[in-house]
Design an enzyme around this catalytic site. Structure first.
Site, mmCIF file in Angstrom:
data_model
loop_
_atom_site.group_PDB
_atom_site.id
_atom_site.type_symbol
_atom_site.label_atom_id
_atom_site.label_comp_id
_atom_site.label_asym_id
_atom_site.label_seq_id
_atom_site.Cartn_x
_atom_site.Cartn_y
_atom_site.Cartn_z
ATOM 1 N N HIS A 131 84.767 126.901 14.068
ATOM 2 C CA HIS A 131 84.679 127.820 14.763
ATOM 3 C C HIS A 131 85.270 126.549 16.016
ATOM 4 O O HIS A 131 85.485 126.573 16.720
ATOM 5 C CB HIS A 131 83.092 127.766 15.833
ATOM 6 N N ASP A 132 84.941 125.411 15.462
ATOM 7 C CA ASP A 132 85.824 123.974 16.392
ATOM 8 C C ASP A 132 87.114 123.364 15.410
ATOM 9 O O ASP A 132 86.809 122.195 15.908
ATOM 10 C CB ASP A 132 84.743 122.947 15.691
ATOM 11 N N LYS A 188 88.902 121.450 16.569
ATOM 12 C CA LYS A 188 89.727 119.811 17.249
ATOM 13 C C LYS A 188 90.544 118.728 15.993
ATOM 14 O O LYS A 188 90.528 117.933 16.090
ATOM 15 C CB LYS A 188 87.895 119.906 16.655
ATOM 16 N N HIS A 235 83.650 130.868 21.989
ATOM 17 C CA HIS A 235 82.360 130.104 22.091
ATOM 18 C C HIS A 235 81.616 128.870 23.328
ATOM 19 O O HIS A 235 80.731 128.402 23.685
ATOM 20 C CB HIS A 235 82.627 128.750 20.635
ATOM 21 N N HIS A 236 83.164 128.800 24.000
ATOM 22 C CA HIS A 236 83.001 127.634 25.184
ATOM 23 C C HIS A 236 83.095 128.723 27.009
ATOM 24 O O HIS A 236 82.611 128.354 27.572
ATOM 25 C CB HIS A 236 83.992 126.897 25.697
#
Length: 358
Positions: free
Chosen positions: A210-211, A214, A270-271
């Site tokens: 999910h990240d 980054k 997700h944000h």
């Protein structure tokens, strides 16, 4: 005699110091051949094909962009992953590199750990592609390929944690929280039809990606101890869009099936917030994918009970208090209520950090 198990890495850079640093960083794991120009590399590549190429962008004579055009136009070298390693960290240059077929873009200065993890990730992707084309991998399910997927996903998750300075795996912990929320929803028959239509095992596995966006956010922003500036926050928000794009680009190379499809949804949503104030698309209420609404809760809880560069960890009870205040704004009320009812399981599992702020 060369160890056949060791991968061959070519590194091209006109800077002698860079050549030495990269060679020393990789020598214990890979066979490394360095070149001070693309022209010299092309003479060697006629005799030996590398498994991966690291290359500077700005060099006298032929540039990295010129070299990758030649590599991609030749069927013999077109499939070799190329990672640009450069001091120019502008988004415009990254976009040019990716548009020309680069597998990755690493900016100088970099840590040896970051470089090794990025190489490992792309070699795993290439291994999967070769297996699929040769018929050596199971194309119908993840069952026949679990060793590969676990290795790849762990590699990506480890790299994300390393770049974010998180000592404990946020991806692993958030995945456990995500699974707990789903189990609570099943018991209460919340969104029953949607959950029954999903491959929940694949959905839980997808949390570790999910990240992934980054990986393309500058480390100085990820590790900044103070508040981000408006410009830095805009860049940070971009990890959702970048993450979705990266996962989408992985689909032709891998047979991740539902897992990658779910991961793309999680990366981009997700944000988002229940009241429409989230990012990147300001989705509201039921317009936010269910997986994104669940992930929002798991992501925030673990972020609160873990130390961050800009603050200490909160206690379990303080985290729940903060989240309860965001009911109906950040979080879908019915999902948050289900989470709060079972959140004690996370406290028992030791999610709370010793000495966390109350």
């Amino acid at each position: 005699m060369q160890d056949k198990e060791r991968k061959l890495v070519f590194f091209v850079d006109d800077n002698l110091t860079s050549l030495v640093i990269v060679r020393d960083a990789l020598n214990d794991q890979y066979d490394v051949i360095t070149f001070d120009s693309p022209e010299r590399m092309f003479k060697t590549i006629e005799k030996a094909l590398p498994d991966i190429i690291l290359m500077d962008v700005e060099m006298p004579g032929m540039s990295g962009y010129g070299a990758i055009k030649i590599l991609k136009s030749n069927p013999r070298t077109a499939r070799i992953p190329v990672i640009f390693v450069t001091g120019n960290n502008s988004w415009e240059n990254e976009a040019i590199g990716f548009s020309q077929g680069a597998a990755d873009y690493i900016t100088k200065p970099f840590s040896p750990q970051t470089l090794r993890k990025r190489i490992e990730m792309h070699l795993l992707l290439e291994t999967q592609r070769v297996q699929l084309e040769s018929g050596g991998a199971d194309k119908t399910s993840m069952g026949g390929n679990n060793r590969f997927y676990h290795a790849l996903l762990n590699s990506i998750a480890d790299l994300i944690e390393f770049r974010s300075l998180q000592a404990v795996s946020h991806a692993e912990r958030a995945g456990r929280c995500f699974k707990l929320i789903i189990e609570a929803m099943q018991k209460r028959e919340i969104c029953k039809d949607e959950l029954e239509a999903m491959d929940l095992e694949a959905a839980v596995q997808s949390v570790c990606l999910h990240d992934i966006g980054k990986l393309w956010i500058d480390g100085s922003i990820l590790k900044k101890p103070g508040k981000l500036s408006p410009q830095e926050f805009d860049i940070m928000q971009g990890h959702t869009v970048i993450g979705g794009a990266i996962i989408k680009s992985m689909l032709p190379k891998m047979e991740g099936g539902k897992m990658l499809a779910y991961a793309e949804v999680l990366a981009t949503s997700h944000h988002e917030k229940w009241d429409g104030s989230g990012y990147p698309s300001a989705l509201k209420g039921g317009d936010i994918p269910l997986l994104g609404r669940i992930m929002a809760i798991a992501d925030v809880y673990d972020a609160l009970v873990c130390e961050r560069p800009y603050r200490q960890a909160y206690s379990h009870n303080k985290a729940l208090e903060i989240m309860a205040d965001a009911k109906g704004s950040h979080f879908e009320p019915v999902l948050l209520e289900a989470f709060l009812e079972v959140s004690g399981e996370l406290e028992k599992a030791g999610f709370e950090k010793p000495g966390a702020a109350t």
